[in-house]
Design a protein around this motif. Structure first.
Motif, PDB file in Angstrom:
ATOM      1  N   LYS A   3       0.842  -1.196   0.000  1.00 10.22           N
ATOM      2  CA  LYS A   3       0.000   0.000   0.000  1.00 10.22           C
ATOM      3  C   LYS A   3       0.871   1.236   0.000  1.00 10.22           C
ATOM      4  N   THR A   4       0.424   2.250  -0.725  1.00 12.52           N
ATOM      5  CA  THR A   4       1.116   3.530  -0.690  1.00 12.52           C
ATOM      6  C   THR A   4       0.126   4.584  -0.196  1.00 12.52           C
ATOM      7  N   TYR A   5       0.654   5.510   0.552  1.00 13.12           N
ATOM      8  CA  TYR A   5      -0.168   6.576   1.117  1.00 13.12           C
ATOM      9  C   TYR A   5       0.438   7.911   0.743  1.00 13.12           C
ATOM     10  N   GLN A   6      -0.442   8.894   0.570  1.00 14.98           N
ATOM     11  CA  GLN A   6       0.029  10.261   0.388  1.00 14.98           C
ATOM     12  C   GLN A   6       0.583  10.738   1.722  1.00 14.98           C
ATOM     13  N   ARG A   7       1.607  11.559   1.657  1.00 17.76           N
ATOM     14  CA  ARG A   7       2.117  12.167   2.877  1.00 17.76           C
ATOM     15  C   ARG A   7       1.112  13.230   3.322  1.00 17.76           C
ATOM     16  N   LEU A   8       0.729  13.169   4.579  1.00 14.66           N
ATOM     17  CA  LEU A   8      -0.278  14.098   5.094  1.00 14.66           C
ATOM     18  C   LEU A   8       0.355  15.404   5.555  1.00 14.66           C
ATOM     19  N   PRO A   9      -0.281  16.527   5.223  1.00  8.68           N
ATOM     20  CA  PRO A   9       0.150  17.800   5.810  1.00  8.68           C
ATOM     21  C   PRO A   9      -0.053  17.763   7.326  1.00  8.68           C
ATOM     22  N   GLU A  10       0.634  18.620   8.026  1.00  4.74           N
ATOM     23  CA  GLU A  10       0.624  18.606   9.487  1.00  4.74           C
ATOM     24  C   GLU A  10      -0.784  18.679  10.082  1.00  4.74           C
ATOM     25  N   SER A  11      -1.631  19.548   9.565  1.00  5.54           N
ATOM     26  CA  SER A  11      -2.982  19.695  10.130  1.00  5.54           C
ATOM     27  C   SER A  11      -3.819  18.430   9.948  1.00  5.54           C
ATOM     28  N   GLU A  12      -3.688  17.781   8.790  1.00  4.56           N
ATOM     29  CA  GLU A  12      -4.415  16.532   8.564  1.00  4.56           C
ATOM     30  C   GLU A  12      -3.850  15.422   9.447  1.00  4.56           C
ATOM     31  N   LEU A  13      -2.541  15.421   9.620  1.00  9.22           N
ATOM     32  CA  LEU A  13      -1.917  14.432  10.500  1.00  9.22           C
ATOM     33  C   LEU A  13      -2.389  14.629  11.940  1.00  9.22           C
ATOM     34  N   ASP A  14      -2.556  15.872  12.359  1.00  6.19           N
ATOM     35  CA  ASP A  14      -3.082  16.145  13.709  1.00  6.19           C
ATOM     36  C   ASP A  14      -4.465  15.517  13.900  1.00  6.19           C
ATOM     37  N   ILE A  15      -5.308  15.623  12.875  1.00  6.06           N
ATOM     38  CA  ILE A  15      -6.648  15.022  12.934  1.00  6.06           C
ATOM     39  C   ILE A  15      -6.531  13.505  13.038  1.00  6.06           C
ATOM     40  N   MET A  16      -5.660  12.923  12.225  1.00 10.03           N
ATOM     41  CA  MET A  16      -5.478  11.461  12.256  1.00 10.03           C
ATOM     42  C   MET A  16      -4.957  11.009  13.614  1.00 10.03           C
ATOM     43  N   LEU A  17      -4.066  11.773  14.213  1.00  6.24           N
ATOM     44  CA  LEU A  17      -3.544  11.408  15.532  1.00  6.24           C
ATOM     45  C   LEU A  17      -4.653  11.388  16.578  1.00  6.24           C
TER      46      LEU A  17
END
Length: 140
Positions: A3-17
């Motif tokens: 699987k490959t994933y797009q690298r998430l911008p910081e704000s989107e990564l914060d939501i995922m966390l």
């Protein structure tokens, strides 16, 4: 297939966390409450970030009455593994030696402790003939 994933911008990564560390499924107000303990984001901004994450297939949205429930589709460990591999490939030419050296540059005692621990754990798990053990042993 990998699987490959797009690298998430910081704000989107914060939501995922928040989703990974919370108890999904979570509502936007639940996510907002956690996010706003660290940085203040408007409700509309959080909703836009969630919409982007949905379009990237990182979250699934289900309706429950008037509320949307958000559930992560990508596990934190899968994303971390992908990002770690990406950094290793792009910045260090897939060289574990270069990566570890850059982490502990100028701190040889810390690096030796790290390598001794890694060598011990790997040899304990797989025996002294493993390729990784020989690789780590050759580095230092």
């Amino acid at each position: 297939m990998k699987k490959t994933y797009q690298r998430l911008p910081e704000s989107e990564l914060d939501i995922m966390l928040v989703l990974w560390n919370g108890t999904p499924p979570m509502t936007r107000p639940e996510i907002e409450k956690v996010i706003n303990t660290k940085k203040k984001l408007a409700s509309t901004t959080i909703l836009s970030l969630l919409t982007r994450l949905e379009s990237k297939n990182f979250v699934e949205v289900t309706k429950q009455g008037k509320l949307n429930l958000y559930t992560p589709l990508v596990s934190q460990s899968d994303y971390q593994a992908h990002e770690s591999q990406s950094v290793l490939e792009k910045l260090y030419g897939n060289s574990l030696k270069k990566f570890v050296t850059s982490l502990y540059q100028g701190k040889k005692s810390v690096l030796k402790k790290f390598m001794n621990s890694a060598i011990f754990l790997r040899s304990w798990k797989t025996g002294r003939n493993s390729k990784l053990w020989r690789f780590l042993f050759c580095i230092f």
